[in-house]
Motif scaffolding. Structure first.
Motif, PDB file in Angstrom:
ATOM      1  N   ALA A  93       0.884  -1.128  -0.029  1.00 32.86           N
ATOM      2  CA  ALA A  93      -0.136  -0.060   0.042  1.00 32.86           C
ATOM      3  C   ALA A  93       0.962   1.244  -0.160  1.00 32.86           C
ATOM      4  N   LEU A  94       1.777   1.466   0.763  1.00 30.46           N
ATOM      5  CA  LEU A  94       2.616   2.539   0.803  1.00 30.46           C
ATOM      6  C   LEU A  94       3.577   2.646  -0.421  1.00 30.46           C
ATOM      7  N   ILE A  95       4.187   1.683  -0.750  1.00 32.71           N
ATOM      8  CA  ILE A  95       5.051   1.756  -1.969  1.00 32.71           C
ATOM      9  C   ILE A  95       4.173   1.890  -3.272  1.00 32.71           C
ATOM     10  N   GLU A  96       3.442   1.061  -3.435  1.00 37.45           N
ATOM     11  CA  GLU A  96       2.502   0.931  -4.849  1.00 37.45           C
ATOM     12  C   GLU A  96       1.518   2.409  -4.961  1.00 37.45           C
ATOM     13  N   GLN A 183     -11.860  -5.855  -9.549  1.00 39.39           N
ATOM     14  CA  GLN A 183     -12.776  -4.675  -9.944  1.00 39.39           C
ATOM     15  C   GLN A 183     -11.959  -3.273  -9.711  1.00 39.39           C
ATOM     16  N   PHE A 184     -10.887  -3.305  -8.868  1.00 43.55           N
ATOM     17  CA  PHE A 184     -10.301  -2.034  -8.878  1.00 43.55           C
ATOM     18  C   PHE A 184      -9.278  -1.886  -9.961  1.00 43.55           C
ATOM     19  N   HIS A 185      -8.982  -2.674 -10.564  1.00 44.05           N
ATOM     20  CA  HIS A 185      -8.281  -2.296 -11.967  1.00 44.05           C
ATOM     21  C   HIS A 185      -9.151  -1.310 -12.832  1.00 44.05           C
ATOM     22  N   ARG A 186     -10.434  -1.513 -13.048  1.00 45.56           N
ATOM     23  CA  ARG A 186     -11.323  -0.445 -13.703  1.00 45.56           C
ATOM     24  C   ARG A 186     -11.251   0.659 -13.028  1.00 45.56           C
ATOM     25  N   ALA A 187     -11.210   0.834 -11.762  1.00 45.58           N
ATOM     26  CA  ALA A 187     -11.124   1.926 -10.932  1.00 45.58           C
ATOM     27  C   ALA A 187      -9.950   2.752 -11.308  1.00 45.58           C
ATOM     28  N   ARG A 205      -4.458   1.442  -3.338  1.00 45.32           N
ATOM     29  CA  ARG A 205      -4.402   0.771  -2.124  1.00 45.32           C
ATOM     30  C   ARG A 205      -5.361  -0.410  -1.951  1.00 45.32           C
ATOM     31  N   SER A 206      -6.794  -0.024  -2.438  1.00 48.17           N
ATOM     32  CA  SER A 206      -7.665  -1.208  -2.304  1.00 48.17           C
ATOM     33  C   SER A 206      -7.353  -2.422  -3.139  1.00 48.17           C
ATOM     34  N   ASP A 207      -6.702  -2.228  -4.032  1.00 47.29           N
ATOM     35  CA  ASP A 207      -6.329  -3.530  -5.087  1.00 47.29           C
ATOM     36  C   ASP A 207      -5.387  -4.266  -4.412  1.00 47.29           C
ATOM     37  N   VAL A 208      -4.354  -3.648  -3.881  1.00 49.88           N
ATOM     38  CA  VAL A 208      -3.226  -4.431  -3.153  1.00 49.88           C
ATOM     39  C   VAL A 208      -3.334  -4.814  -1.962  1.00 49.88           C
ATOM     40  N   ARG A 213      -5.588  -9.174   2.960  1.00 51.13           N
ATOM     41  CA  ARG A 213      -6.208  -8.854   3.863  1.00 51.13           C
ATOM     42  C   ARG A 213      -7.267 -10.018   4.349  1.00 51.13           C
ATOM     43  N   MET A 214      -7.754 -10.461   3.358  1.00 51.90           N
ATOM     44  CA  MET A 214      -8.900 -11.617   3.223  1.00 51.90           C
ATOM     45  C   MET A 214      -8.235 -12.645   3.718  1.00 51.90           C
ATOM     46  N   LEU A 215      -6.892 -13.086   3.193  1.00 51.90           N
ATOM     47  CA  LEU A 215      -6.080 -14.192   3.590  1.00 51.90           C
ATOM     48  C   LEU A 215      -5.812 -14.120   4.954  1.00 51.90           C
TER      49      LEU A 215
END
Length: 217
Positions: A93-96, A183-187, A205-208, A213-215
């Motif tokens: 999240a920080l880097i990407e 879904q977040f790729h489209r966003a 941030r949501s995509d990565v 976090r689900m895992l």
């Protein structure tokens, strides 16, 4: 007396590099599941090299966190704890997010078209339930965007995180049973088209982090 390598005989350096790059790609793209053991003999046989370059390649991957080494010298892909998954998700999240933000001013139409095409490749991998193709194409989507940031040191750090997460991403794919595009790729693509930095940062941030976090939950 000085000896010379024949034209067809690889140098020790190139042999080591061949093994390192081959294993690195397999690990990063989820070809090896968590806890998969690697032996010097097995690696040497697979890449047709001697024990020395095989050992050097494994040691290099251990140093990068792509493999773990037991006290007996057995190398294996890491089985990450929930805490480690959370840590690596936070790093992504920080880097990407920062890489995407830096890439935005250089996000020309050709880049957006390329990202859209990669999403098509991801769709094919989803349709065929091909986990490795999915992970490979997903990372290509992110790398293609981040290259526009022109921040090579930051991108190298990002790839080290991807490398450590490769086997875990394979496990995540198996748990999600994905049937549609991320879904977040489209966003991300929409935010690039609009030049909307806050939306781009949120989408990346949501995509990565969402799946990882689900895992870990």
């Amino acid at each position: 007396m000085q000896t010379h390598l024949t034209r067809n005989e690889p140098s020790p350096t190139s042999a080591h590099d061949k093994v390192y790059r081959g294993l690195r790609s397999r690990i990063m793209h989820g070809e090896l599941p968590p806890g998969h053991a690697l032996t010097l003999r097995g690696v040497g046989d697979e890449f047709r090299v001697s024990m020395t370059p095989a050992r050097e390649a494994l040691q290099r991957l251990v140093a990068e966190g792509a493999l773990t080494m037991s006290s007996s010298g057995r190398a294996s892909t890491p089985e990450l704890s929930n805490e480690r998954i959370e840590e690596l998700a936070a790093l992504r999240a920080l880097i990407e997010v920062e890489l995407a933000s830096r890439a935005l001013p250089r996000a020309h139409f050709a880049l957006i078209d390329r990202l859209t095409a990669i999403n098509g490749t991801i769709g094919e991998a989803v349709a065929h339930q091909d986990a490795v193709a999915y992970i490979r194409s997903n990372l290509e989507f992110h790398r293609t965007l981040y290259l526009r940031a022109q921040a090579p040191a930051m991108l190298a750090m990002c790839e080290t995180v991807w490398l450590q997460l490769g086997p875990t991403m394979r496990a995540l794919y198996g748990r999600l049973h994905r049937t549609e595009l991320p879904q977040f790729h489209r966003a991300i693509v929409a935010a690039l088209r609009a030049g909307d930095e806050p939306s781009l940062r949120l989408a990346v941030r949501s995509d990565v982090t969402q799946g990882l976090r689900m895992l870990a939950s």
